[in-house]
Structure formats: structure tokens, C-alpha cells
Scaffold this motif. Structure first.
Motif, PDB file in Angstrom:
ATOM      1  N   ILE A  48      14.785 -99.258  47.508  1.00 53.52           N
ATOM      2  CA  ILE A  48      15.536-100.014  46.505  1.00 53.52           C
ATOM      3  C   ILE A  48      15.600 -99.082  45.301  1.00 53.52           C
ATOM      4  CG2 ILE A  48      15.602-102.072  45.050  1.00 53.52           C
ATOM      5  CD1 ILE A  48      15.811-102.658  48.077  1.00 53.52           C
ATOM      6  N   GLY A  49      16.777 -98.603  44.983  1.00 46.26           N
ATOM      7  CA  GLY A  49      16.915 -97.628  43.898  1.00 46.26           C
ATOM      8  C   GLY A  49      16.909 -96.229  44.452  1.00 46.26           C
ATOM      9  N   SER A  50      15.863 -95.450  44.105  1.00 51.19           N
ATOM     10  CA  SER A  50      15.840 -94.061  44.550  1.00 51.19           C
ATOM     11  C   SER A  50      14.420 -93.536  44.665  1.00 51.19           C
ATOM     12  CB  SER A  50      16.619 -93.194  43.567  1.00 51.19           C
ATOM     13  OG  SER A  50      15.998 -93.202  42.300  1.00 51.19           O
ATOM     14  N   ASN A  51      14.293 -92.464  45.407  1.00 44.48           N
ATOM     15  CA  ASN A  51      13.077 -91.661  45.456  1.00 44.48           C
ATOM     16  C   ASN A  51      13.514 -90.265  45.050  1.00 44.48           C
ATOM     17  OD1 ASN A  51      11.203 -93.566  46.820  1.00 44.48           O
ATOM     18  ND2 ASN A  51      12.676 -93.383  48.477  1.00 44.48           N
ATOM     19  N   VAL A  52      12.676 -89.565  44.310  1.00 40.73           N
ATOM     20  CA  VAL A  52      13.019 -88.198  43.918  1.00 40.73           C
ATOM     21  C   VAL A  52      11.808 -87.309  44.131  1.00 40.73           C
ATOM     22  CG1 VAL A  52      12.481 -88.543  41.470  1.00 40.73           C
ATOM     23  CG2 VAL A  52      14.072 -86.749  42.133  1.00 40.73           C
ATOM     24  N   GLU A  53      12.054 -86.150  44.706  1.00 37.05           N
ATOM     25  CA  GLU A  53      11.000 -85.168  44.962  1.00 37.05           C
ATOM     26  C   GLU A  53      11.559 -83.784  44.676  1.00 37.05           C
ATOM     27  OE1 GLU A  53       7.843 -85.718  45.829  1.00 37.05           O
ATOM     28  OE2 GLU A  53       8.055 -87.879  46.156  1.00 37.05           O
ATOM     29  N   GLU A  54      10.663 -82.895  44.305  1.00 39.56           N
ATOM     30  CA  GLU A  54      11.031 -81.508  44.081  1.00 39.56           C
ATOM     31  C   GLU A  54      10.572 -80.693  45.278  1.00 39.56           C
ATOM     32  OE1 GLU A  54       9.135 -78.470  41.123  1.00 39.56           O
ATOM     33  OE2 GLU A  54      10.554 -79.754  40.022  1.00 39.56           O
ATOM     34  N   LEU A  55      11.438 -79.815  45.759  1.00 41.57           N
ATOM     35  CA  LEU A  55      11.120 -78.980  46.912  1.00 41.57           C
ATOM     36  C   LEU A  55      11.376 -77.531  46.548  1.00 41.57           C
ATOM     37  CD1 LEU A  55      10.539 -78.581  49.982  1.00 41.57           C
ATOM     38  CD2 LEU A  55      12.972 -78.950  50.356  1.00 41.57           C
ATOM     39  N   LYS A  56      10.369 -76.702  46.713  1.00 41.29           N
ATOM     40  CA  LYS A  56      10.544 -75.266  46.491  1.00 41.29           C
ATOM     41  C   LYS A  56      10.710 -74.608  47.855  1.00 41.29           C
ATOM     42  CE  LYS A  56       8.286 -75.146  42.096  1.00 41.29           C
ATOM     43  NZ  LYS A  56       7.226 -74.673  41.264  1.00 41.29           N
ATOM     44  N   TRP A  57      11.784 -73.838  47.984  1.00 39.50           N
ATOM     45  CA  TRP A  57      12.104 -73.192  49.252  1.00 39.50           C
ATOM     46  C   TRP A  57      12.709 -71.830  48.941  1.00 39.50           C
ATOM     47  CZ3 TRP A  57      11.309 -73.917  54.317  1.00 39.50           C
ATOM     48  CH2 TRP A  57      12.140 -73.283  55.230  1.00 39.50           C
ATOM     49  N   LYS A  58      12.089 -70.784  49.425  1.00 40.10           N
ATOM     50  CA  LYS A  58      12.594 -69.424  49.242  1.00 40.10           C
ATOM     51  C   LYS A  58      12.906 -69.119  47.782  1.00 40.10           C
ATOM     52  CE  LYS A  58      13.903 -68.704  53.885  1.00 40.10           C
ATOM     53  NZ  LYS A  58      14.617 -67.892  54.789  1.00 40.10           N
ATOM     54  N   ASN A  59      11.960 -69.366  46.920  1.00 36.26           N
ATOM     55  CA  ASN A  59      12.093 -69.105  45.477  1.00 36.26           C
ATOM     56  C   ASN A  59      13.185 -69.933  44.816  1.00 36.26           C
ATOM     57  OD1 ASN A  59       9.995 -67.178  45.453  1.00 36.26           O
ATOM     58  ND2 ASN A  59      11.411 -65.656  46.274  1.00 36.26           N
ATOM     59  N   MET A  60      13.584 -71.015  45.434  1.00 34.40           N
ATOM     60  CA  MET A  60      14.567 -71.920  44.847  1.00 34.40           C
ATOM     61  C   MET A  60      13.916 -73.285  44.685  1.00 34.40           C
ATOM     62  SD  MET A  60      18.030 -70.934  46.823  1.00 34.40           S
ATOM     63  CE  MET A  60      17.419 -69.961  48.177  1.00 34.40           C
ATOM     64  N   LYS A  61      14.399 -74.018  43.716  1.00 33.75           N
ATOM     65  CA  LYS A  61      13.878 -75.349  43.458  1.00 33.75           C
ATOM     66  C   LYS A  61      15.005 -76.354  43.684  1.00 33.75           C
ATOM     67  CE  LYS A  61      11.528 -75.711  39.693  1.00 33.75           C
ATOM     68  NZ  LYS A  61      11.192 -75.926  38.270  1.00 33.75           N
ATOM     69  N   PHE A  62      14.793 -77.250  44.628  1.00 38.74           N
ATOM     70  CA  PHE A  62      15.740 -78.319  44.906  1.00 38.74           C
ATOM     71  C   PHE A  62      15.146 -79.626  44.396  1.00 38.74           C
ATOM     72  CE2 PHE A  62      16.649 -75.204  48.264  1.00 38.74           C
ATOM     73  CZ  PHE A  62      18.011 -75.059  48.108  1.00 38.74           C
ATOM     74  N   VAL A  63      15.899 -80.346  43.577  1.00 45.81           N
ATOM     75  CA  VAL A  63      15.496 -81.674  43.148  1.00 45.81           C
ATOM     76  C   VAL A  63      16.289 -82.635  44.030  1.00 45.81           C
ATOM     77  CG1 VAL A  63      15.394 -83.336  41.263  1.00 45.81           C
ATOM     78  CG2 VAL A  63      15.025 -80.892  40.810  1.00 45.81           C
ATOM     79  N   MET A  64      15.557 -83.335  44.890  1.00 50.61           N
ATOM     80  CA  MET A  64      16.175 -84.129  45.944  1.00 50.61           C
ATOM     81  C   MET A  64      16.074 -85.615  45.619  1.00 50.61           C
ATOM     82  SD  MET A  64      14.884 -81.847  49.152  1.00 50.61           S
ATOM     83  CE  MET A  64      16.353 -82.112  50.143  1.00 50.61           C
ATOM     84  N   TRP A  65      17.234 -86.231  45.492  1.00 49.14           N
ATOM     85  CA  TRP A  65      17.349 -87.660  45.190  1.00 49.14           C
ATOM     86  C   TRP A  65      17.741 -88.407  46.461  1.00 49.14           C
ATOM     87  CZ3 TRP A  65      16.592 -89.909  40.394  1.00 49.14           C
ATOM     88  CH2 TRP A  65      16.420 -89.028  39.326  1.00 49.14           C
ATOM     89  N   ASP A  66      16.869 -89.270  46.926  1.00 44.33           N
ATOM     90  CA  ASP A  66      17.112 -90.130  48.081  1.00 44.33           C
ATOM     91  C   ASP A  66      17.553 -91.486  47.526  1.00 44.33           C
ATOM     92  OD1 ASP A  66      16.717 -91.906  50.295  1.00 44.33           O
ATOM     93  OD2 ASP A  66      14.558 -91.972  49.908  1.00 44.33           O
ATOM     94  N   LEU A  67      18.810 -91.842  47.791  1.00 41.68           N
ATOM     95  CA  LEU A  67      19.367 -93.081  47.222  1.00 41.68           C
ATOM     96  C   LEU A  67      19.465 -94.174  48.273  1.00 41.68           C
ATOM     97  CD1 LEU A  67      22.213 -91.555  45.022  1.00 41.68           C
ATOM     98  CD2 LEU A  67      19.804 -91.939  44.449  1.00 41.68           C
ATOM     99  N   ALA A  68      19.208 -95.391  47.846  1.00 38.63           N
ATOM    100  CA  ALA A  68      19.253 -96.554  48.734  1.00 38.63           C
ATOM    101  C   ALA A  68      20.619 -96.675  49.397  1.00 38.63           C
ATOM    102  CB  ALA A  68      18.940 -97.823  47.945  1.00 38.63           C
ATOM    103  N   GLY A  69      20.626 -97.060  50.666  1.00 33.36           N
ATOM    104  CA  GLY A  69      21.881 -97.111  51.420  1.00 33.36           C
ATOM    105  C   GLY A  69      22.402 -98.499  51.736  1.00 33.36           C
ATOM    106  N   GLN A  70      21.732 -99.546  51.245  1.00 31.60           N
ATOM    107  CA  GLN A  70      22.218-100.897  51.517  1.00 31.60           C
ATOM    108  C   GLN A  70      23.588-101.086  50.867  1.00 31.60           C
ATOM    109  OE1 GLN A  70      19.260-100.091  50.289  1.00 31.60           O
ATOM    110  NE2 GLN A  70      17.637-101.332  51.145  1.00 31.60           N
ATOM    111  N   ASP A  71      24.424-101.890  51.486  1.00 31.89           N
ATOM    112  CA  ASP A  71      25.789-102.132  51.022  1.00 31.89           C
ATOM    113  C   ASP A  71      25.841-102.512  49.550  1.00 31.89           C
ATOM    114  OD1 ASP A  71      28.635-102.514  51.386  1.00 31.89           O
ATOM    115  OD2 ASP A  71      28.236-104.671  51.363  1.00 31.89           O
TER     116      ASP A  71
END
Length: 178
Positions: A48-71
Motif C-alpha cells: 500500500i503506497g511504496s517501498n524504496v531501497e537503494e542498490l549499489k551495483w558496479k559503482n552505480m547507485k540505483f534508488v528503486m521505488w516499488d509502487l503498489a499495483g492495485q487498481d
């Protein structure tokens, strides 16, 4: 030479790259988020809403937002679009009945002005289950080859086993832009 410089700059700049993980409910978005960031399966409840996590991969930083998919929650996705470099569309390849709805949502997303420069990664999820659509079948049903406005890739995966997820992440790392 310019591409080489841009890649080197991204490697050492510490720049963040915004990623939106989108898809219908029960597609496996949250499971993928935590498989990528923690390398383990986390049992979840519907987001409900979102989850956010930071992922470091190959010297890059990805800020990943997982957003709710309900209609009822999909209209809120647009609040997150600004500054997005990657759209990760997660599709449940066991849910053939909702592929037309996934396609409709995908083309709405791609038409949004704030996402005109975003790259698209489609995760064809649940490949570990017998009877799942293949990535090529899903690509055909979503008519991905018609997409000329965005760089895109489809990747077969399993959120539970992690298979294919890091190949998708590698594609993203190779298509980072400033």
C-alpha cells in the motif's frame, strides 16, 4: 569517446539513478525489489503506497521505488515519475487474463511526458512455474517491438529463485544516462 567518458563519469560520480518498479498487483514487484537488494526472498503483504531501497551495483547507485499495483492505487504512480531513468515493469507470466490490462497500463506509462527519456525493462516473472508465458510470448502480446520512443529490454525471471534478475540489472547498468 563521449560514451566512454559518460560511463566513466557515472562510475565515479556517485550519481543516483531513479528506478520505478511497476506492474499489476501480485506480479512480484516487492519480491524482486528485496531479491535484488538483500538477495533473499522476503515474505510480503500487498504493498500500500511504496517501498524504496537503494542498490549499489558496479559503482552505480540505483534508488528503486516499488509502487503498489492495485487498481485503485495505480493513478498515484504519476506522482513518482519525475526524474525516473528506468521503468521496471513486472509481469506475472501465469496471469494470461490480465495481459491486456498490463498492455494498457504500459502504453499509458510510456506516453507520460515525465517518462519520455526513461528506459524500460520488462521482467517476465514467474518463469519457475509450469505453464508460464515465455518472454517472447509476452513480448508479442505486449507488442514491445512497436515501441520506438524508449530503449527497452525484456528479461525472463523468477522473483523467488532470483534467476534472470541480475541480467536485467546488468542491462540497466549498461544503459545508464546522465
Amino acid at each position: 569517446m563521449g560514451i566512454l567518458f559518460a560511463k566513466l563519469w557515472n562510475m565515479f560520480s556517485g550519481e543516483e539513478h531513479k528506478v520505478l518498479i511497476l506492474g499489476l498487483d501480485n506480479a512480484g514487484k516487492t519480491t524482486i525489489l528485496y531479491q535484488l537488494t538483500m538477495r533473499e526472498v522476503v515474505h510480503t503483504t500487498p504493498t500500500i503506497g511504496s517501498n524504496v531501497e537503494e542498490l549499489k551495483w558496479k559503482n552505480m547507485k540505483f534508488v528503486m521505488w516499488d509502487l503498489a499495483g492495485q487498481d485503485s492505487l495505480r493513478p498515484s504512480w504519476t506522482c513518482y515519475y519525475s526524474g525516473t531513468q528506468f521503468i521496471v515493469l513486472v509481469v506475472d507470466c501465469m496471469d494470461r487474463d490480465r495481459v491486456p490490462l498490463v498492455k494498457e497500463e504500459l502504453y499509458k506509462i510510456l506516453a507520460h511526458e515525465d517518462l519520455r527519456k526513461a528506459n524500460l525493462l520488462v521482467f517476465a516473472n514467474k518463469q519457475d512455474l509450469k505453464g508460464a508465458m515465455s518472454a517472447s510470448e509476452l513480448s508479442s502480446l505486449l507488442n514491445l517491438t512497436s515501441i520506438k520512443t524508449h530503449r527497452w529490454q525484456i528479461q525472463a525471471c523468477s522473483a523467488l529463485t532470483g534467476e534472470g534478475l541480475f541480467k536485467g540489472l546488468e542491462w540497466m547498468a549498461n544503459h545508464v544516462t546522465r
